[in-house]
Scaffold this active site. Structure first.
Site, mmCIF file in Angstrom:
data_model
loop_
_atom_site.group_PDB
_atom_site.id
_atom_site.type_symbol
_atom_site.label_atom_id
_atom_site.label_comp_id
_atom_site.label_asym_id
_atom_site.label_seq_id
_atom_site.Cartn_x
_atom_site.Cartn_y
_atom_site.Cartn_z
ATOM 1 N N GLU A 107 0.834 -1.201 0.000
ATOM 2 C CA GLU A 107 0.000 0.000 0.000
ATOM 3 C C GLU A 107 0.870 1.252 0.000
ATOM 4 O O GLU A 107 1.971 1.250 0.545
ATOM 5 C CB GLU A 107 -0.877 0.018 1.258
ATOM 6 C CG GLU A 107 -2.318 -0.381 1.022
ATOM 7 C CD GLU A 107 -3.134 0.672 0.270
ATOM 8 O OE1 GLU A 107 -2.562 1.541 -0.423
ATOM 9 O OE2 GLU A 107 -4.360 0.591 0.373
ATOM 10 N N ASP A 108 0.366 2.309 -0.587
ATOM 11 C CA ASP A 108 1.067 3.585 -0.532
ATOM 12 C C ASP A 108 0.943 4.210 0.854
ATOM 13 O O ASP A 108 1.923 4.578 1.479
ATOM 14 C CB ASP A 108 0.568 4.544 -1.625
ATOM 15 C CG ASP A 108 -0.953 4.666 -1.679
ATOM 16 O OD1 ASP A 108 -1.665 4.038 -0.862
ATOM 17 O OD2 ASP A 108 -1.443 5.413 -2.554
ATOM 18 N N ASP A 111 -4.327 5.433 6.027
ATOM 19 C CA ASP A 111 -4.817 6.659 6.653
ATOM 20 C C ASP A 111 -5.810 6.240 7.739
ATOM 21 O O ASP A 111 -5.400 5.856 8.829
ATOM 22 C CB ASP A 111 -5.426 7.508 5.540
ATOM 23 C CG ASP A 111 -5.913 8.864 5.979
ATOM 24 O OD1 ASP A 111 -5.390 9.390 6.966
ATOM 25 O OD2 ASP A 111 -6.813 9.422 5.332
ATOM 26 N N PHE A 160 -2.274 15.857 4.456
ATOM 27 C CA PHE A 160 -2.571 15.156 3.218
ATOM 28 C C PHE A 160 -1.279 15.101 2.407
ATOM 29 O O PHE A 160 -0.694 16.136 2.078
ATOM 30 C CB PHE A 160 -3.696 15.838 2.435
ATOM 31 C CG PHE A 160 -4.217 14.947 1.352
ATOM 32 C CD1 PHE A 160 -5.165 13.972 1.635
ATOM 33 C CD2 PHE A 160 -3.726 15.046 0.054
ATOM 34 C CE1 PHE A 160 -5.615 13.107 0.640
ATOM 35 C CE2 PHE A 160 -4.174 14.189 -0.946
ATOM 36 C CZ PHE A 160 -5.122 13.224 -0.649
HETATM 37 P P1 IMP Z 1 -7.957 5.009 4.195
HETATM 38 O O1 IMP Z 1 -9.093 4.089 3.849
HETATM 39 O O2 IMP Z 1 -8.462 6.233 4.936
HETATM 40 O O3 IMP Z 1 -6.840 4.345 4.961
HETATM 41 O O4 IMP Z 1 -7.348 5.600 2.854
HETATM 42 C C1 IMP Z 1 -7.259 4.812 1.735
HETATM 43 C C2 IMP Z 1 -6.637 5.439 0.550
HETATM 44 O O5 IMP Z 1 -6.861 6.842 0.478
HETATM 45 C C3 IMP Z 1 -5.127 5.281 0.511
HETATM 46 O O6 IMP Z 1 -4.737 4.002 0.056
HETATM 47 C C4 IMP Z 1 -4.773 6.367 -0.460
HETATM 48 O O7 IMP Z 1 -4.960 5.915 -1.790
HETATM 49 C C5 IMP Z 1 -5.760 7.456 -0.122
HETATM 50 N N1 IMP Z 1 -5.139 8.403 0.828
HETATM 51 C C6 IMP Z 1 -5.252 8.421 2.168
HETATM 52 N N2 IMP Z 1 -4.531 9.412 2.712
HETATM 53 C C7 IMP Z 1 -3.913 10.012 1.668
HETATM 54 C C8 IMP Z 1 -2.973 11.106 1.569
HETATM 55 O O8 IMP Z 1 -2.532 11.740 2.557
HETATM 56 N N3 IMP Z 1 -2.566 11.419 0.316
HETATM 57 C C9 IMP Z 1 -2.994 10.757 -0.800
HETATM 58 N N4 IMP Z 1 -3.846 9.726 -0.754
HETATM 59 C C10 IMP Z 1 -4.301 9.367 0.469
HETATM 60 MG MG MG Z 2 -4.117 3.462 -1.919
#
Ligand code: IMP
Ligand code: MG
Length: 191
Positions: A107-108, A111, A160
């Site tokens: 995963e990148d 969050d 972000f």
């Molecule tokens: P989550 O479900 O909140 O953990 O976020 C899922 C996805 O949102 C990550 O895999 C990213 O693709 C995108 N994302 C979350 N935070 C960021 C950020 O700070 N920058 C860019 N993409 C983000």
């Molecule tokens: Mg992602």
């Protein structure tokens, strides 16, 4: 040093650097060594979550010295531009059958963890031998789902992030380092 050939260096939405390009490179090297040790003889399958993790996967896999395979999944998480909802749709599924395989989800960024939590549930239902997560970045302060990331590149503050695969509105993925987005400069409807 941040050598940036993307022509974005004066973009007003790019705020401070969170992870320098050199730091990304050396941490990816370390993660590659760690995975090579932990997965020797296990023929792991690296599952890259599109699109953001493509850059990380490509660099990581070149630092893994044991046989491994790669596959891709694309998911979309419903929500607004900077918050995911945890309601996830699979846009592209794996080609590989993962039953009995050692899976590493690449995963990148984690969050809230809601997207990953859904993904892990889906993958575990397919009866792999093991599933671990390797994330370049995590934002622990934002976590809503209780998930374990065994391999983490960097913990970053609650900003972000853009660059090294991470986008804002599909832009900035090509930046060779990770920066914070200057949310104070976004048009009102996005802020
Ligand atoms: P989550 O479900 O909140 O953990 O976020 C899922 C996805 O949102 C990550 O895999 C990213 O693709 C995108 N994302 C979350 N935070 C960021 C950020 O700070 N920058 C860019 N993409 C983000
Ligand atoms: Mg992602």
């Amino acid at each position: 040093m941040n050598v940036d050939q993307t022509g974005l260096e004066h973009d007003p939405l790019i705020a401070e650097t969170l992870v320098e390009a050199d730091a990304v490179r050396s941490r990816v090297e370390e993660l590659g060594e760690e995975l090579s040790r932990d997965y020797a003889g296990l023929d792991p399958l690296l599952v890259c979550v599109l699109k953001g993790a493509v850059f990380f996967l490509a660099d990581l896999v070149r630092r893994i010295t044991v046989p491994c395979e790669i596959d891709f999944m694309a998911v979309s998480s419903y929500g607004n531009s900077t918050d995911s909802s945890g309601v996830v749709r699979i846009l592209k599924d794996l080609e590989a059958n993962i039953e009995g395989r050692h899976v590493i989800v690449v995963e990148d960024i984690v969050d809230s963890g809601l997207t990953l939590s859904y993904l892990l549930r889906t993958l575990r239902a397919r009866r792999p031998a093991s599933v671990e997560v390797c994330a370049l970045l995590t934002k622990p302060a934002r976590r809503k789902a209780d998930i374990v990331c065994r391999y983490v590149g960097f913990e970053i503050p609650n900003r972000f992030a853009i660059g090294y695969g991470l986008d804002y509105g599909e832009r900035y993925r090509g930046l060779p380092y990770v920066a914070a987005l200057d949310e104070s400069k976004l048009p009102d409807e996005f802020a």
